[in-house]
Design a protein around this motif. Structure first.
Motif, PDB file in Angstrom:
ATOM      1  N   MET A   1      51.397 -32.365  36.430  1.00 36.00           N
ATOM      2  CA  MET A   1      50.658 -33.327  37.231  1.00 36.00           C
ATOM      3  C   MET A   1      49.338 -32.705  37.689  1.00 36.00           C
ATOM      4  SD  MET A   1      51.873 -35.310  40.709  1.00 36.00           S
ATOM      5  CE  MET A   1      51.485 -34.028  41.904  1.00 36.00           C
ATOM      6  N   SER A   2      48.267 -33.459  37.574  1.00 33.78           N
ATOM      7  CA  SER A   2      46.960 -33.014  38.055  1.00 33.78           C
ATOM      8  C   SER A   2      47.040 -32.805  39.561  1.00 33.78           C
ATOM      9  CB  SER A   2      45.924 -34.082  37.716  1.00 33.78           C
ATOM     10  OG  SER A   2      44.759 -33.908  38.485  1.00 33.78           O
ATOM     11  N   SER A   3      46.317 -31.809  40.065  1.00 35.41           N
ATOM     12  CA  SER A   3      46.354 -31.565  41.506  1.00 35.41           C
ATOM     13  C   SER A   3      45.601 -32.658  42.268  1.00 35.41           C
ATOM     14  CB  SER A   3      45.780 -30.189  41.825  1.00 35.41           C
ATOM     15  OG  SER A   3      44.434 -30.124  41.416  1.00 35.41           O
ATOM     16  N   VAL A   4      44.739 -33.402  41.575  1.00 37.02           N
ATOM     17  CA  VAL A   4      44.008 -34.497  42.206  1.00 37.02           C
ATOM     18  C   VAL A   4      44.486 -35.814  41.600  1.00 37.02           C
ATOM     19  CG1 VAL A   4      41.736 -35.513  42.623  1.00 37.02           C
ATOM     20  CG2 VAL A   4      41.993 -33.026  42.589  1.00 37.02           C
ATOM     21  N   PRO A   5      45.191 -36.615  42.385  1.00 38.52           N
ATOM     22  CA  PRO A   5      45.688 -37.885  41.864  1.00 38.52           C
ATOM     23  C   PRO A   5      44.547 -38.779  41.368  1.00 38.52           C
ATOM     24  CG  PRO A   5      46.659 -37.409  44.014  1.00 38.52           C
ATOM     25  CD  PRO A   5      45.581 -36.395  43.777  1.00 38.52           C
ATOM     26  N   GLN A   6      44.800 -39.437  40.234  1.00 47.92           N
ATOM     27  CA  GLN A   6      43.797 -40.319  39.634  1.00 47.92           C
ATOM     28  C   GLN A   6      44.289 -41.760  39.557  1.00 47.92           C
ATOM     29  OE1 GLN A   6      40.756 -39.140  38.756  1.00 47.92           O
ATOM     30  NE2 GLN A   6      41.321 -37.058  39.332  1.00 47.92           N
ATOM     31  N   SER A   7      45.489 -42.025  40.105  1.00 47.50           N
ATOM     32  CA  SER A   7      46.053 -43.370  40.044  1.00 47.50           C
ATOM     33  C   SER A   7      46.923 -43.614  41.275  1.00 47.50           C
ATOM     34  CB  SER A   7      46.912 -43.535  38.786  1.00 47.50           C
ATOM     35  OG  SER A   7      48.085 -42.745  38.898  1.00 47.50           O
ATOM     36  N   LYS A   8      47.236 -44.876  41.495  1.00 42.94           N
ATOM     37  CA  LYS A   8      48.105 -45.265  42.606  1.00 42.94           C
ATOM     38  C   LYS A   8      49.426 -44.504  42.533  1.00 42.94           C
ATOM     39  CE  LYS A   8      50.568 -49.375  44.279  1.00 42.94           C
ATOM     40  NZ  LYS A   8      50.563 -50.847  44.308  1.00 42.94           N
ATOM     41  N   GLU A   9      50.050 -44.489  41.349  1.00 41.80           N
ATOM     42  CA  GLU A   9      51.350 -43.822  41.183  1.00 41.80           C
ATOM     43  C   GLU A   9      51.240 -42.327  41.475  1.00 41.80           C
ATOM     44  OE1 GLU A   9      50.003 -45.997  38.893  1.00 41.80           O
ATOM     45  OE2 GLU A   9      51.292 -47.637  39.594  1.00 41.80           O
ATOM     46  N   ALA A  10      50.168 -41.702  40.985  1.00 43.18           N
ATOM     47  CA  ALA A  10      49.985 -40.258  41.210  1.00 43.18           C
ATOM     48  C   ALA A  10      49.744 -39.955  42.690  1.00 43.18           C
ATOM     49  CB  ALA A  10      48.835 -39.730  40.357  1.00 43.18           C
TER      50      ALA A  10
ATOM     51  N   TYR B   1      41.365 -46.844  42.936  1.00 46.61           N
ATOM     52  CA  TYR B   1      40.693 -45.856  42.086  1.00 46.61           C
ATOM     53  C   TYR B   1      39.585 -46.389  41.191  1.00 46.61           C
ATOM     54  CZ  TYR B   1      43.757 -42.191  43.633  1.00 46.61           C
ATOM     55  OH  TYR B   1      44.388 -41.259  44.414  1.00 46.61           O
ATOM     56  N   GLU B   2      39.377 -47.696  41.152  1.00 48.47           N
ATOM     57  CA  GLU B   2      38.382 -48.213  40.219  1.00 48.47           C
ATOM     58  C   GLU B   2      37.200 -48.865  40.921  1.00 48.47           C
ATOM     59  OE1 GLU B   2      40.539 -50.626  37.349  1.00 48.47           O
ATOM     60  OE2 GLU B   2      42.157 -49.136  37.356  1.00 48.47           O
TER      61      GLU B   2
ATOM     62  N   GLN C   1      30.351 -42.218  47.233  1.00 51.14           N
ATOM     63  CA  GLN C   1      30.827 -42.130  45.845  1.00 51.14           C
ATOM     64  C   GLN C   1      32.349 -42.086  45.744  1.00 51.14           C
ATOM     65  OE1 GLN C   1      29.733 -39.535  47.632  1.00 51.14           O
ATOM     66  NE2 GLN C   1      30.207 -37.554  46.693  1.00 51.14           N
ATOM     67  N   TRP C   2      33.050 -42.075  46.867  1.00 50.09           N
ATOM     68  CA  TRP C   2      34.492 -41.858  46.867  1.00 50.09           C
ATOM     69  C   TRP C   2      35.259 -43.175  46.783  1.00 50.09           C
ATOM     70  CZ3 TRP C   2      34.808 -37.041  45.877  1.00 50.09           C
ATOM     71  CH2 TRP C   2      33.908 -36.125  46.446  1.00 50.09           C
ATOM     72  N   THR C   3      36.355 -43.137  46.054  1.00 53.80           N
ATOM     73  CA  THR C   3      37.266 -44.283  46.034  1.00 53.80           C
ATOM     74  C   THR C   3      38.186 -44.201  47.244  1.00 53.80           C
ATOM     75  OG1 THR C   3      38.938 -43.089  44.765  1.00 53.80           O
ATOM     76  CG2 THR C   3      37.277 -44.335  43.487  1.00 53.80           C
TER      77      THR C   3
END
Length: 170
Positions: free
Chosen positions: A1-10, A132-133, A139-141
Motif C-alpha cells: 500500500m502506498s504511504s499516501v492514500p490516493q482513493s477513498k478506499e485507501a 480525490y478528483e 492545490q489539495w484535495t
C-alpha cells in the motif's frame, strides 16, 4: 500500500490500519502517567504529555469536520483555524493541548474515538470524486487534507507514544 492514500478506499484503510494500533498503545498507558511530560512536542525542543498527543489528534480531527461543514454550507473557512496561520501550527497545537487540559485521560480517548468515527462517516458519505478528483483547498484535495490531519499525525504520534512507553518501561 502506498504511504499516501490516493482513493477513498485507501484513505479509509490508512485510518482503520493505524487507529486501532494507536488506541491499543494509548490504552496500555496508565492514567497516572498520561499527564506526565515526556513526549516530544510539536514545537522543537518541547516535551508534552500523552494527553496532549490525544488532544492534538482530537483538535485536528475536529478542524477537518469543521472545514467540511463550513464548506458544505457555503461558508468561508479560516485555514487552518481562526486566529492561526499555517506557519503557526506549533501555537495551534498548544491551543489544542490547553483546550483539553482539564479532561480526564479516559474521556480524551473516548472523544478521540468519537472524532475518528465521525471522520470515517464523513469519508464514507463522500465519493472518490469528492475526495480525490476535485481540488478542495488550493492545490489539495479533500482526501489529502483529511489524510494530512488524521492518518499521518496518528502514525507520527504513535511513534512518539511508543518511545514514551519504552522510556517508562511499559
Amino acid at each position: 500500500m502506498s504511504s499516501v492514500p490516493q482513493s477513498k478506499e485507501a484513505l479509509i484503510q490508512a485510518i482503520e490500519t493505524i487507529f486501532p494500533k494507536l488506541m491499543a498503545d494509548y490504552r496500555s498507558i496508565p492514567a497516572h502517567l498520561a499527564r506526565e511530560r515526556g513526549v516530544e512536542g510539536n514545537i522543537k525542543g518541547t516535551q508534552i504529555s500523552v494527553c496532549d498527543t490525544v488532544a492534538y489528534l482530537i483538535g485536528w480531527g475536529k478542524l477537518v469536520l469543521k472545514w467540511h461543514r463550513l464548506t458544505a454550507q457555503g461558508q468561508p473557512v479560516d485555514f487552518p483555524e481562526t486566529g492561526y496561520q499555517w506557519n503557526q501550527l506549533g501555537l495551534l497545537a498548544t491551543h489544542f493541548h490547553q483546550q483539553y487540559n482539564d479532561w480526564p485521560y479516559g474521556a480524551l480517548l473516548t472523544e478521540l474515538e468519537h472524532t475518528v468515527h465521525e471522520i470515517l462517516a464523513l469519508i464514507a458519505g463522500l465519493s472518490n470524486q469528492d475526495l480525490y478528483e476535485t481540488p478542495w483547498y488550493q492545490q489539495w484535495t479533500l482526501g489529502r487534507m483529511i489524510q494530512f490531519n488524521t492518518s499521518s499525525p496518528m502514525k507520527n504520534m504513535r511513534t512518539k507514544v511508543r518511545r514514551f512507553k519504552k522510556a517508562n518501561g511499559l
